[in-house]
Design a protein around this motif. Structure first.
Motif, PDB file in Angstrom:
ATOM      1  N   ALA A  70       0.828  -1.213   0.000  1.00 27.37           N
ATOM      2  CA  ALA A  70       0.000   0.000   0.000  1.00 27.37           C
ATOM      3  C   ALA A  70       0.863   1.264   0.000  1.00 27.37           C
ATOM      4  CB  ALA A  70      -0.927  -0.001   1.209  1.00 27.37           C
ATOM      5  N   MET A  71       1.999   1.235   0.689  1.00 22.80           N
ATOM      6  CA  MET A  71       2.833   2.434   0.857  1.00 22.80           C
ATOM      7  C   MET A  71       3.825   2.650  -0.288  1.00 22.80           C
ATOM      8  SD  MET A  71       2.071   4.198   3.579  1.00 22.80           S
ATOM      9  CE  MET A  71       3.564   5.186   3.826  1.00 22.80           C
ATOM     10  N   ALA A  72       3.945   1.685  -1.192  1.00 19.58           N
ATOM     11  CA  ALA A  72       4.949   1.790  -2.262  1.00 19.58           C
ATOM     12  C   ALA A  72       4.728   3.050  -3.087  1.00 19.58           C
ATOM     13  CB  ALA A  72       4.905   0.551  -3.149  1.00 19.58           C
ATOM     14  N   GLY A  73       5.779   3.838  -3.224  1.00 20.93           N
ATOM     15  CA  GLY A  73       5.719   5.037  -4.059  1.00 20.93           C
ATOM     16  C   GLY A  73       5.187   6.275  -3.363  1.00 20.93           C
ATOM     17  N   THR A  74       4.823   6.176  -2.090  1.00 25.43           N
ATOM     18  CA  THR A  74       4.327   7.365  -1.376  1.00 25.43           C
ATOM     19  C   THR A  74       5.501   8.178  -0.827  1.00 25.43           C
ATOM     20  OG1 THR A  74       4.193   6.208   0.736  1.00 25.43           O
ATOM     21  CG2 THR A  74       2.233   6.120  -0.664  1.00 25.43           C
ATOM     22  N   PRO A  75       5.271   9.477  -0.547  1.00 22.97           N
ATOM     23  CA  PRO A  75       6.372  10.315  -0.037  1.00 22.97           C
ATOM     24  C   PRO A  75       6.912   9.811   1.308  1.00 22.97           C
ATOM     25  CG  PRO A  75       4.467  11.668  -0.666  1.00 22.97           C
ATOM     26  CD  PRO A  75       4.025  10.249  -0.747  1.00 22.97           C
ATOM     27  N   SER A  76       6.041   9.216   2.134  1.00 23.45           N
ATOM     28  CA  SER A  76       6.489   8.759   3.460  1.00 23.45           C
ATOM     29  C   SER A  76       7.287   7.467   3.410  1.00 23.45           C
ATOM     30  CB  SER A  76       5.290   8.544   4.388  1.00 23.45           C
ATOM     31  OG  SER A  76       4.448   9.663   4.394  1.00 23.45           O
ATOM     32  N   GLU A  77       7.393   6.846   2.215  1.00 20.14           N
ATOM     33  CA  GLU A  77       8.036   5.537   2.123  1.00 20.14           C
ATOM     34  C   GLU A  77       9.472   5.555   2.661  1.00 20.14           C
ATOM     35  OE1 GLU A  77       8.300   3.959  -1.850  1.00 20.14           O
ATOM     36  OE2 GLU A  77       8.416   1.888  -1.148  1.00 20.14           O
ATOM     37  N   THR A  78      10.144   6.703   2.486  1.00 22.00           N
ATOM     38  CA  THR A  78      11.542   6.798   2.945  1.00 22.00           C
ATOM     39  C   THR A  78      11.646   6.781   4.469  1.00 22.00           C
ATOM     40  OG1 THR A  78      11.374   9.200   2.836  1.00 22.00           O
ATOM     41  CG2 THR A  78      12.310   8.093   0.915  1.00 22.00           C
ATOM     42  N   ARG A  79      10.527   7.012   5.145  1.00 25.83           N
ATOM     43  CA  ARG A  79      10.533   7.010   6.611  1.00 25.83           C
ATOM     44  C   ARG A  79      10.059   5.662   7.157  1.00 25.83           C
ATOM     45  NH1 ARG A  79       9.551  12.521   8.248  1.00 25.83           N
ATOM     46  NH2 ARG A  79       9.827  11.834  10.412  1.00 25.83           N
ATOM     47  N   CYS A  80       9.901   4.697   6.284  1.00 28.64           N
ATOM     48  CA  CYS A  80       9.336   3.402   6.692  1.00 28.64           C
ATOM     49  C   CYS A  80      10.402   2.321   6.836  1.00 28.64           C
ATOM     50  CB  CYS A  80       8.323   2.911   5.654  1.00 28.64           C
ATOM     51  SG  CYS A  80       6.839   3.945   5.557  1.00 28.64           S
ATOM     52  N   ILE A  81      10.194   1.432   7.791  1.00 30.65           N
ATOM     53  CA  ILE A  81      10.960   0.193   7.900  1.00 30.65           C
ATOM     54  C   ILE A  81      10.056  -0.919   7.382  1.00 30.65           C
ATOM     55  CG2 ILE A  81      12.005  -1.455   9.486  1.00 30.65           C
ATOM     56  CD1 ILE A  81      12.800   0.899  11.245  1.00 30.65           C
ATOM     57  N   ASP A  82      10.582  -1.718   6.454  1.00 32.62           N
ATOM     58  CA  ASP A  82       9.774  -2.736   5.774  1.00 32.62           C
ATOM     59  C   ASP A  82      10.182  -4.137   6.256  1.00 32.62           C
ATOM     60  OD1 ASP A  82       8.614  -4.549   4.074  1.00 32.62           O
ATOM     61  OD2 ASP A  82       9.270  -3.574   2.215  1.00 32.62           O
ATOM     62  N   PRO A  83       9.417  -4.717   7.177  1.00 31.59           N
ATOM     63  CA  PRO A  83       9.763  -6.054   7.683  1.00 31.59           C
ATOM     64  C   PRO A  83       9.779  -7.129   6.589  1.00 31.59           C
ATOM     65  CG  PRO A  83       8.188  -4.983   9.147  1.00 31.59           C
ATOM     66  CD  PRO A  83       8.257  -4.155   7.894  1.00 31.59           C
ATOM     67  N   THR A  84       8.922  -6.987   5.560  1.00 25.61           N
ATOM     68  CA  THR A  84       8.935  -7.960   4.448  1.00 25.61           C
ATOM     69  C   THR A  84      10.312  -7.973   3.805  1.00 25.61           C
ATOM     70  OG1 THR A  84       6.598  -7.456   4.031  1.00 25.61           O
ATOM     71  CG2 THR A  84       7.789  -8.638   2.306  1.00 25.61           C
ATOM     72  N   ASP A  85      10.854  -6.781   3.567  1.00 24.86           N
ATOM     73  CA  ASP A  85      12.170  -6.674   2.952  1.00 24.86           C
ATOM     74  C   ASP A  85      13.260  -7.200   3.893  1.00 24.86           C
ATOM     75  OD1 ASP A  85      13.726  -5.652   0.632  1.00 24.86           O
ATOM     76  OD2 ASP A  85      14.642  -4.404   2.183  1.00 24.86           O
ATOM     77  N   ALA A  86      13.137  -6.896   5.170  1.00 25.80           N
ATOM     78  CA  ALA A  86      14.132  -7.378   6.146  1.00 25.80           C
ATOM     79  C   ALA A  86      14.131  -8.907   6.185  1.00 25.80           C
ATOM     80  CB  ALA A  86      13.818  -6.799   7.530  1.00 25.80           C
ATOM     81  N   LEU A  87      12.944  -9.511   6.171  1.00 26.04           N
ATOM     82  CA  LEU A  87      12.845 -10.976   6.187  1.00 26.04           C
ATOM     83  C   LEU A  87      13.396 -11.568   4.887  1.00 26.04           C
ATOM     84  CD1 LEU A  87      11.782 -13.418   7.860  1.00 26.04           C
ATOM     85  CD2 LEU A  87       9.600 -13.158   6.660  1.00 26.04           C
TER      86      LEU A  87
END
Lengths: 236, 236
Positions: B205-222
């Motif tokens: 849902a958050m992909a491509g939004t301005p706030s994405e740079t402030r996010c930690i993505d557990p899917t990516d970490a896993l």
């Protein structure tokens, strides 16, 4: 242990390559009428890319991919899937042998394309075959499109070279679109009515290009066949 | 039957939901240094979405997801995977019980996040937890981020409602970005330094939004944890 509407379990013999498998899973998801997780198609995905390159093996007369393909089909069979789909066109060179090696029905990607063209109710005059050289040599589509396509055009060597480079670029995670788009433009210029994207890397490369509307996508056709096989109890 | 460099086989207990599993596979692929199919991570993906909703079950004290989770882990174990990853945050409520039920190591998504934050070498002051209500109630992240995060902020009810609607929208294939982006903006406005996207539908849902740079993505970490586990023989 199942929740939600009844669905048949589908096996995916994937990893050839990994991006093509992801594209295939996305197309299954998009083709499924669902508003919750539980309505989606249940899948077991054998996503093991350590199988020798299919096109290279076909062209050199090598059987190197066979043990990996067979191991994958056997593992899916042990998972009690009701249908196996292979999102790799060249791997269908081994389709008949794989079918004989398992009690599970193995869908043929060219049959999925045939069903899709039949559904339109009109023949295609000149269909250009965009595929890896091995898929062309193996004649994966040939007789399965009999009566639906007047002429299956094989690209000239220079265009084939663009196609091969585009396929390799997708597999390497490199830019692939310009190469595939140029090949497509040239084929349409030399008289093709439509383009058959008969390598599972090519729909990825062609996504968003102007020629995309002139393309038939076997990955999508196979995905739709799997969705029907999973949802329609009369087919079980 | 294996070709190419040695890789450990990774099991994915997926389907929760299907889009999240596809996002997870894409992130594994992108995190893998590879220029050919054969260098990618071999995976067995149990992509069976007919498991009862995890968040709803946690909140109502129901154990409905357990039989499906257990069956999936057992099937992956029979496929001889060396590590199991679960791209569903709420399902980690059952992580300890699943770990006890199998001889295969089951990665914990919060450990993957912990490793990622540790890798940066600095603490996070206020981390907002964007997750399904069940994941919050189950305290999936709590103690695993001890010493790395000063405060794990739980959203106010109105913001939580936006998050829940966004999660459901992804699962239904409906527009989800505006809902998640508004929740993210509100959390950043009320003092969050970063946002933990602790439901596998939220990075989509958050992909491509301005706030994405402030996010930690557990899917990516896993996903990155799985790539390391597959490629680094010293971890086998």
């Amino acid at each position: 242990v199942s929740v939600g509407p009844r669905r048949a379990l589908i096996g995916v013999l994937g990893g050839m390559g990994p991006a093509a498998t992801i594209d295939f899973l996305s197309k299954i998801m998009r083709a499924t009428p669902a508003s919750s997780d539980q309505e989606h198609v249940p899948l077991i995905v054998h996503d093991v890319p350590q199988i020798a390159d299919r096109s290279t093996a076909i062209l050199s007369g090598s059987d190197a991919p066979w043990p990996g393909l067979l191991a994958g089909v056997q593992r899916l069979e042990r998972s009690n899937v009701t249908l196996i789909a292979i999102p790799c066109n060249a791997a269908h060179f081994w389709h008949e042998r794989l079918s004989r090696a398992t009690s599970v029905r193995v869908a043929h990607i060219a049959d999925a394309v045939r069903l899709q063209i039949q559904g339109r109710g009109r023949r295609i005059s000149r269909l250009a075959l965009m595929a890896a050289r091995g898929t062309i040599a193996a004649d994966v589509y040939g007789r399965r499109l009999d009566g639906l396509v007047d002429e299956l055009m094989v690209p000239a060597p220079a265009v084939q070279d663009l196609i091969e480079r585009s396929i390799r670029a997708v597999k390497a995670g490199a830019p692939a679109t310009a190469l595939a788009a140029e090949a497509a433009e040239r084929l349409l210029h030399t008289g093709a009515d439509e383009l058959l994207l008969a390598c599972t890397e090519l729909p990825i490369a062609m996504a968003g290009t102007p020629s995309e509307t002139r393309c038939i996508d076997p990955t999508d056709a196979l995905a739709r066949l799997c969705v029907r096989a999973s949802l329609d109890e009369s087919l079980w």
